[in-house]
Design a protein around this motif. Structure first.
Motif, short mmCIF file in Angstrom:
data_model
loop_
_atom_site.label_atom_id
_atom_site.label_comp_id
_atom_site.label_asym_id
_atom_site.label_seq_id
_atom_site.Cartn_x
_atom_site.Cartn_y
_atom_site.Cartn_z
N ASP A 81 -0.32 6.96 4.05
CA ASP A 81 0.30 6.07 5.02
C ASP A 81 0.13 6.61 6.44
O ASP A 81 -0.06 5.84 7.39
N TYR A 129 4.07 9.88 2.81
CA TYR A 129 2.80 9.88 2.09
C TYR A 129 1.64 10.03 3.07
O TYR A 129 1.54 9.29 4.06
N SER A 131 6.71 3.89 5.83
CA SER A 131 6.17 4.46 4.59
C SER A 131 7.24 4.49 3.51
O SER A 131 8.34 5.03 3.71
N ASP A 132 6.94 3.88 2.37
CA ASP A 132 7.84 3.88 1.21
C ASP A 132 7.36 4.97 0.25
O ASP A 132 6.43 4.77 -0.51
N TRP A 133 8.02 6.12 0.28
CA TRP A 133 7.54 7.25 -0.50
C TRP A 133 7.67 7.03 -2.00
O TRP A 133 6.88 7.57 -2.79
N LYS A 134 8.65 6.23 -2.41
CA LYS A 134 8.79 5.94 -3.84
C LYS A 134 7.59 5.13 -4.34
O LYS A 134 7.06 5.38 -5.43
N ASN A 135 7.15 4.20 -3.54
CA ASN A 135 5.97 3.40 -3.89
C ASN A 135 4.73 4.28 -4.01
O ASN A 135 3.86 4.04 -4.85
N ALA A 136 4.66 5.30 -3.16
CA ALA A 136 3.51 6.21 -3.17
C ALA A 136 3.47 7.07 -4.43
O ALA A 136 2.46 7.70 -4.73
N ASN A 157 4.01 5.77 -7.46
CA ASN A 157 3.80 4.86 -8.60
C ASN A 157 2.63 5.28 -9.49
O ASN A 157 2.58 4.93 -10.66
#
Length: 293
Positions: free
Chosen positions: A189, A186, A279-284, A286
């Motif tokens: 991030d 992301y 960086s948590d791309w799944k969270n990005a 949301n």
């Protein structure tokens, strides 16, 4: 903290501008390619010496991977010469330079995630020009951070997430490459990490300059990434239905530039040295609506 940012309208540069807008303790000069041609050495030198930054963040790049195969001179001018001029100017005024690079500097055939000390062997003009930029920056400026990242996406600019959402509105079926693996990252991030490092440098903290990797997790294939994008788009009401997805091989989807089959980057060094969160791309994703603009 005086920060000069190039590539101000790109995915990372525009996000940096948004983050810095709320910080009153920094003097900021954000320039896009129309305002600063980084391939013009004299212009770069005069801009830097006039502004006197403590930090230069180079988010400018020629990222059209396939076009680069035909635009060799143009690619090297932006990806090698521009960073070199910025680094030379940074050295002149005593600034540090933070330069964004790419997984494409590697051949892409390693089984495990790439670490910073792995041998480079770019397979495309884009990758070769970015590697040349890394070398130029390291040679020109003592205080340099080279941040290699991969599969960048954000609400600004062109990227895989936005392309998938656009195609999902008009296509019932899509074929996506399933044998290339990496960590979607992301842009927001990346921007936060750059600012975190910039603050460390400005505060006079001990900084181990050099090359760092930073990319999102978990690692996935482009196909798996697409599946998650469409699942979340339907779940969040951005799409009514998701298209039928078929996993294909790289051979079935030929491109002018060769893509690395393995773009996995290890984050261990940057986590250890800067206490960076991965960086948590799944969270990005949301709030996937922001990628539809």
């Amino acid at each position: 903290m005086r920060i000069l940012i190039t590539g101000g309208r790109g995915q990372v540069g525009s996000t940096l501008a948004e983050l810095l807008a709320s910080q009153g303790n920094a003097e900021i000069l954000i320039l896009d390619k129309e305002q600063l041609d980084i391939t013009n050495q004299d212009t770069v030198y005069s801009t830097v010496t006039e502004f006197q930054p403590t930090i230069i963040i180079n988010a400018a790049a020629h990222t059209a991977v396939d076009k680069a195969e035909d635009e060799v001179e143009h690619s090297y001018a932006i990806n090698r010469d521009g960073p070199k001029y910025l680094a030379q100017a940074a050295q002149t005024v005593g600034a540090a330079i933070l330069h964004i690079s790419t997984d494409y500097v590697f051949e892409g055939n390693k089984i495990s995630a790439y670490v910073e000390s792995d041998p480079t062997n770019p397979q495309s003009v884009y990758g070769a020009s970015k590697l040349a930029g890394e070398v130029a920056v390291a040679e020109a400026c003592d205080k340099h951070i080279i941040l290699r990242t991969a599969w960048v996406f954000g609400k600004n600019g062109s990227n895989f997430v936005k392309t998938m959402l656009r195609l999902g509105k008009t296509r019932d079926e899509l074929s996506i490459v399933g044998d290339q693996f990496g960590g979607p990252t992301y842009a927001g991030d990346i921007a936060k990490v750059l600012l975190q490092i910039a603050k460390r440098i400005t505060q006079g903290s001990q900084v181990d300059y050099g090359i760092y990797h930073y990319s999102g997790q978990p690692h996935v294939s482009w196909f798996d990434f697409a599946v998650t994008i469409f699942d979340m788009a339907v779940e969040q009401g951005v799409l009514v239905n998701k298209p039928t997805l078929t996993s294909i091989t790289t051979v079935q989807y030929p491109t002018p530039a060769k893509r690395p089959s393995n773009s996995r980057l290890s984050n261990e060094k940057i986590i250890t040295n800067f206490s960076i969160e991965v960086s948590d791309w799944k969270n990005a994703l949301n709030n996937i609506q922001e990628y539809t603009g």
